[in-house]
Design a protein around this motif. Sequence first.
Motif, mmCIF file in Angstrom:
data_model
loop_
_atom_site.group_PDB
_atom_site.id
_atom_site.type_symbol
_atom_site.label_atom_id
_atom_site.label_comp_id
_atom_site.label_asym_id
_atom_site.label_seq_id
_atom_site.Cartn_x
_atom_site.Cartn_y
_atom_site.Cartn_z
ATOM 1 N N LEU A 111 -0.666 5.390 12.247
ATOM 2 C CA LEU A 111 -1.382 6.093 13.308
ATOM 3 C C LEU A 111 -2.878 6.161 13.010
ATOM 4 O O LEU A 111 -3.710 6.073 13.922
ATOM 5 C CB LEU A 111 -0.810 7.513 13.479
ATOM 6 N N ASP A 112 -3.223 6.306 11.739
ATOM 7 C CA ASP A 112 -4.632 6.321 11.350
ATOM 8 C C ASP A 112 -5.287 4.978 11.641
ATOM 9 O O ASP A 112 -6.436 4.920 12.095
ATOM 10 C CB ASP A 112 -4.752 6.660 9.857
ATOM 11 N N GLU A 113 -4.573 3.887 11.392
ATOM 12 C CA GLU A 113 -5.110 2.561 11.698
ATOM 13 C C GLU A 113 -5.288 2.366 13.198
ATOM 14 O O GLU A 113 -6.254 1.743 13.649
ATOM 15 C CB GLU A 113 -4.190 1.467 11.134
ATOM 16 N N ILE A 114 -4.369 2.892 13.982
ATOM 17 C CA ILE A 114 -4.490 2.830 15.443
ATOM 18 C C ILE A 114 -5.737 3.573 15.892
ATOM 19 O O ILE A 114 -6.536 3.066 16.689
ATOM 20 C CB ILE A 114 -3.227 3.412 16.109
ATOM 21 N N ASP A 115 -5.921 4.792 15.373
ATOM 22 C CA ASP A 115 -7.086 5.593 15.761
ATOM 23 C C ASP A 115 -8.384 4.941 15.295
ATOM 24 O O ASP A 115 -9.417 5.035 15.971
ATOM 25 C CB ASP A 115 -6.965 7.006 15.175
ATOM 26 N N HIS A 116 -8.348 4.286 14.128
ATOM 27 C CA HIS A 116 -9.549 3.641 13.599
ATOM 28 C C HIS A 116 -9.942 2.427 14.443
ATOM 29 O O HIS A 116 -11.123 2.192 14.693
ATOM 30 C CB HIS A 116 -9.299 3.198 12.154
ATOM 31 N N MET A 136 10.422 4.424 5.747
ATOM 32 C CA MET A 136 9.394 3.439 6.042
ATOM 33 C C MET A 136 9.943 2.371 6.971
ATOM 34 O O MET A 136 9.303 1.988 7.955
ATOM 35 C CB MET A 136 8.887 2.821 4.742
ATOM 36 N N LEU A 137 11.135 1.889 6.668
ATOM 37 C CA LEU A 137 11.757 0.877 7.507
ATOM 38 C C LEU A 137 12.066 1.429 8.897
ATOM 39 O O LEU A 137 11.865 0.748 9.910
ATOM 40 C CB LEU A 137 13.037 0.361 6.851
ATOM 41 N N GLU A 138 12.553 2.649 8.950
ATOM 42 C CA GLU A 138 12.885 3.233 10.247
ATOM 43 C C GLU A 138 11.636 3.428 11.100
ATOM 44 O O GLU A 138 11.677 3.302 12.326
ATOM 45 C CB GLU A 138 13.630 4.567 10.065
ATOM 46 N N THR A 139 10.502 3.756 10.461
ATOM 47 C CA THR A 139 9.249 3.878 11.211
ATOM 48 C C THR A 139 8.880 2.546 11.846
ATOM 49 O O THR A 139 8.486 2.489 13.016
ATOM 50 C CB THR A 139 8.112 4.352 10.286
ATOM 51 N N ASP A 151 2.384 -4.547 0.855
ATOM 52 C CA ASP A 151 2.917 -4.195 -0.467
ATOM 53 C C ASP A 151 2.094 -3.120 -1.163
ATOM 54 O O ASP A 151 2.586 -2.417 -2.044
ATOM 55 C CB ASP A 151 2.978 -5.430 -1.359
ATOM 56 N N GLU A 152 0.810 -2.986 -0.772
ATOM 57 C CA GLU A 152 -0.039 -1.960 -1.390
ATOM 58 C C GLU A 152 0.531 -0.564 -1.150
ATOM 59 O O GLU A 152 0.304 0.357 -1.932
ATOM 60 C CB GLU A 152 -1.457 -2.029 -0.820
ATOM 61 N N LEU A 153 1.277 -0.398 -0.053
ATOM 62 C CA LEU A 153 1.812 0.920 0.270
ATOM 63 C C LEU A 153 3.044 1.261 -0.556
ATOM 64 O O LEU A 153 3.502 2.402 -0.527
ATOM 65 C CB LEU A 153 2.187 0.980 1.760
ATOM 66 N N ARG A 174 3.988 6.491 8.409
ATOM 67 C CA ARG A 174 3.724 6.764 9.821
ATOM 68 C C ARG A 174 2.288 7.236 10.015
ATOM 69 O O ARG A 174 1.595 6.809 10.946
ATOM 70 C CB ARG A 174 4.697 7.824 10.345
ATOM 71 N N HIS A 175 1.817 8.106 9.122
ATOM 72 C CA HIS A 175 0.449 8.620 9.239
ATOM 73 C C HIS A 175 -0.570 7.504 9.039
ATOM 74 O O HIS A 175 -1.607 7.462 9.710
ATOM 75 C CB HIS A 175 0.220 9.729 8.216
ATOM 76 N N ILE A 176 -0.283 6.606 8.110
ATOM 77 C CA ILE A 176 -1.195 5.492 7.864
ATOM 78 C C ILE A 176 -1.288 4.601 9.095
ATOM 79 O O ILE A 176 -2.372 4.194 9.515
ATOM 80 C CB ILE A 176 -0.738 4.684 6.640
#
Length: 709
Positions: A199-204, A249-252, A231-233, A195-197
Amino acid sequence: MDIYLKQKLTEVYKSYGFTLAKSYETDEVLVFTLKTGYFDNADIVPTNQKSNSDQAFKEFSDSGFACTIRPYMSPLQAEQQLFNGFFSVESVLARLSNDYHRFTNAIVSVFSSEAKYEYINAPYLINGRMGMQSPADEVISRIEIKKPTLFLIEAAAGFGKTCAAYELVNKLTKKGGVLPLFSELARNRQAVIFRHILLDEIDHTFPMLSSRLVQNEMRNGRVITILDGFDELLRKNEDGSEFENHEPMLETIGEFLTGNAKIVLTTRRTILFEGDAFHNWVDKHTDDFDLIRIKISEPRVADWLPESRLSALSDTGLKVEHIANPVLLSYLRCISDDKFSEVASKPHELVERYFEFMLDRETIRQDLRISQARQQRILKSIAEDMMNFGYTSESRDYIVDQIARDNSRLIEDAIASYPPGQRPTKDEVANKLASHALLDRNIREPDKIGFVNEFVFGHFVAQVITKDREWISDDLRFIEPAVISYQPRSFQAKEKLWHSLESSLEFLSASDKVDFSAKLLGSVTFDLKNDEAQGIDFTDIQIGAGKIDSFQFNECVFRRCSFDLRNLSNVTFLNCKYYDCSILESNAGGPIHELGGTGDDAIIEMLTKSTIATAISITPDRQQLIERAVLERFWPVGRDTVTHKHRPIKGICAGLGEFKNGEVLDTITVLKRKDILRVPHQSSFVEINFEKILEIRDILGRTGSVNGN
């Protein structure tokens, strides 16, 4: 004033952070205000084509607001206008288009200044059926569907996932009406929660906008989320613990799949998307969103090379299917006719010629006075550092420092080869090497450097592995590219890599071990027992060279393979494909189960006959118990209704430990013959036939409702 129109416009503007400051009932005008830092903005919105905005404009201008008078618009038009303005749609689309052209130019410009990039469509399956368009077009054709959709674009490393993602982005920028949020997830390894990743991509991508606003437009379907390298995650982080549990992860992802959201994930084939937990999650959300799975296969050489070049290679005796790698095919497609003739004269040296071409070009392009052999040593040192410290891309400063630190003597020798008045500094040479054509400058993060593609990366990783016999790892980021890089090489080279990997292979899954053995050795001679292989493409392999017992092949492709059934017992082939195969020995060593197979009907029939000939007979009472256990996967004990309309065959078999896998598969076949179970849109699933609900109730001893999901 139209009350409904006022309400809808207010909802639209509030979603973008505006406040309804004043309503001029007589003039039929609404004023929405927004404070951004030191600036006060006011949108003056008429609710009628004859509205008078003069008074509103004067009052709010006199109060210090920067006022804009909007034309009369419907709520939908107002929403589109706000979206275009807030998201700077034109400039973002222009940037994405430039990114695409830089990306594609970087692929072909290294071969020839006249080479033109063209996306070559590889064969692919969409939800288990052969695709007829391209992965990007499959997504585009479903963008307008008013239902949230998750697209999975899967392929092996180095076989076109990122190119497919860029092609999709390019088509979306030309289509208009939507805005791609495109991110290469491999570049973000700071956060440890998905989830943080995200959101970070959205902000970026949209640094000036609130995350809430972007998420809202994702759900509206105006922002199409494309996450490359998902898959890297899933790999382990530095402390050795799992990245995160699969279910959260799936639920996010599921939380974003509402409204009209479209999410595209490109990924290597991974256990996350093959396990029963994933299928159960998809099954649970069948009515919430659609799942479209696109599996890209190896490229067809004939699609890449013109007939003249294809014939020239075939005439040398080269098995052209062995060079079905996009990097080599791009090289053979883009080089000049003279250079191609030179390469075709010695096809067994194809890989070496590719690297000679690239390294020789660097000495001219950058006035780099370092021999090809020494360039390879320097690039190998970068790969070795990546392997030692577990990364695949790093900051430019780090890479420059690593080059200078680990190759000091080579750089000093290079400096000495320049005329006294033209000698560069050590840092200048290291910077030149960091700009090498075989290294990659990320378009979105130009300070990040990695290798230009998996094939090149694997070439240097393999050099480290074959030299350092003590290197042991289970990190597929390094092992898989090495295997892919060595596929087009001589058998002796591939065998050497295999023996160098033997200690590491013990820590990998049976599926990976089988896959790498097939790619490097052209055979699987070791025994297979109590395990499974998933999504492997077998070509010219003998199945049954070694003992195979209690083993399952899931969604595998067999091309020109031979089957020695004497060495097969309790083996299942689930949703596999067969092309130009043969049976060496038809007397099987034990039960063989074939379900959902397509392709060569004769092979499927022989495998099915083998099942009948060797299956252990089941008593009627036991048969009834197994049928009940299978149907309880759809209608669980204690539930008043059927809770699952369809289930994955693999998921049905999992967890029924009291019954043998073969017995369960045979029972599924029996229930299909009775028309109690049917095959839905995917052959890997079966679904309840509600027309047979009375028979289902009789088998289960139930009296409940038939309504289910």
